[in-house]
Every structure is written in C-alpha cells, then in structure tokens.
Design a protein around this motif. Structure first.
Motif, PDB file in Angstrom:
ATOM      1  N   THR A  25      -4.224  61.266  21.991  1.00  0.00           N
ATOM      2  CA  THR A  25      -3.913  61.678  20.617  1.00  0.00           C
ATOM      3  C   THR A  25      -2.414  61.633  20.324  1.00  0.00           C
ATOM      4  OG1 THR A  25      -3.647  64.010  21.185  1.00  0.00           O
ATOM      5  CG2 THR A  25      -5.889  63.262  20.656  1.00  0.00           C
ATOM      6  N   ILE A  26      -2.110  61.643  19.047  1.00  0.00           N
ATOM      7  CA  ILE A  26      -0.721  61.732  18.600  1.00  0.00           C
ATOM      8  C   ILE A  26      -0.093  63.013  19.150  1.00  0.00           C
ATOM      9  CG2 ILE A  26       0.728  62.116  16.555  1.00  0.00           C
ATOM     10  CD1 ILE A  26      -0.110  59.231  16.797  1.00  0.00           C
ATOM     11  N   GLU A  27      -0.865  64.077  19.152  1.00  0.00           N
ATOM     12  CA  GLU A  27      -0.374  65.360  19.651  1.00  0.00           C
ATOM     13  C   GLU A  27       0.041  65.255  21.116  1.00  0.00           C
ATOM     14  OE1 GLU A  27      -3.160  64.981  17.844  1.00  0.00           O
ATOM     15  OE2 GLU A  27      -2.611  66.064  16.021  1.00  0.00           O
ATOM     16  N   GLN A  28      -0.746  64.540  21.923  1.00  0.00           N
ATOM     17  CA  GLN A  28      -0.423  64.381  23.338  1.00  0.00           C
ATOM     18  C   GLN A  28       0.850  63.563  23.533  1.00  0.00           C
ATOM     19  OE1 GLN A  28      -4.279  62.742  24.289  1.00  0.00           O
ATOM     20  NE2 GLN A  28      -4.776  64.498  25.599  1.00  0.00           N
ATOM     21  N   VAL A  29       0.978  62.481  22.775  1.00  0.00           N
ATOM     22  CA  VAL A  29       2.179  61.655  22.873  1.00  0.00           C
ATOM     23  C   VAL A  29       3.400  62.475  22.474  1.00  0.00           C
ATOM     24  CG1 VAL A  29       3.374  59.617  21.978  1.00  0.00           C
ATOM     25  CG2 VAL A  29       0.931  59.493  22.478  1.00  0.00           C
ATOM     26  N   ALA A  30       3.289  63.199  21.357  1.00  0.00           N
ATOM     27  CA  ALA A  30       4.400  64.015  20.884  1.00  0.00           C
ATOM     28  C   ALA A  30       4.802  65.054  21.936  1.00  0.00           C
ATOM     29  CB  ALA A  30       4.030  64.698  19.565  1.00  0.00           C
ATOM     30  N   LYS A  31       3.829  65.708  22.512  1.00  0.00           N
ATOM     31  CA  LYS A  31       4.107  66.729  23.531  1.00  0.00           C
ATOM     32  C   LYS A  31       4.812  66.115  24.736  1.00  0.00           C
ATOM     33  CE  LYS A  31       1.907  70.301  26.310  1.00  0.00           C
ATOM     34  NZ  LYS A  31       0.644  70.910  26.734  1.00  0.00           N
ATOM     35  N   ASP A  32       4.377  64.935  25.151  1.00  0.00           N
ATOM     36  CA  ASP A  32       4.996  64.263  26.299  1.00  0.00           C
ATOM     37  C   ASP A  32       6.483  63.977  26.062  1.00  0.00           C
ATOM     38  OD1 ASP A  32       2.599  64.278  27.657  1.00  0.00           O
ATOM     39  OD2 ASP A  32       2.151  62.154  27.281  1.00  0.00           O
TER      40      ASP A  32
END
Length: 75
Positions: A25-32
């Motif tokens: 997800t976009i959320e996972q990429v952003a968090k990374d």
C-alpha cells in the motif's frame, strides 16, 4: 516551517511507490520512507501532472500563474 525534502528523495519515493508490488500500500511505502501517506499521495498527484498522466497544471505553470510562489515578487 519544516525544511523541504530534497528533489532526489522525492523522486526516489515516487519511483518506489509507482513500481510497488501488488498488495503493497501507499501507507506502507510512506512509512518505509518516514513520511505520511497524505504527503506521498500529494507527491504522486503532482508527479502525475508533471508527467502528463493526469490533467492539470504543472509546477512551472502554477508558478507562472501565482507570482511570489517561486521567488517572484508582486512589488
């Protein structure tokens, strides 16, 4: 006001987000990358306009229509 992210950083994040695997997800990429999902979404939308993927003005076109935004003054 927070210091803006370097252009190279934004480009890397956008590249990773666009080429992410199915299910990521976009959320996972952003968090990374240590940014918010809303920030990444905004960057992706702007990049889509810059690349002609989505209709709308580019950053350069916005700067021309809004003097003062990119260092121009209205004085």
């Amino acid at each position: 006001m927070p210091k803006p992210f370097p252009k190279e950083f934004k480009e890397d994040v956008i590249r990773v987000a666009r080429s992410r695997e199915h299910g990521v997800t976009i959320e996972q990429v952003a968090k990374d990358f240590g940014i918010s999902a809303s920030c990444l979404t905004s960057w992706l939308s702007a990049a889509d306009r810059e690349d002609g993927i989505k209709p709308g003005p580019s950053a350069d076109e916005l700067a021309v229509s809004r003097p003062g935004v990119s260092g121009d003054s209205i004085i």
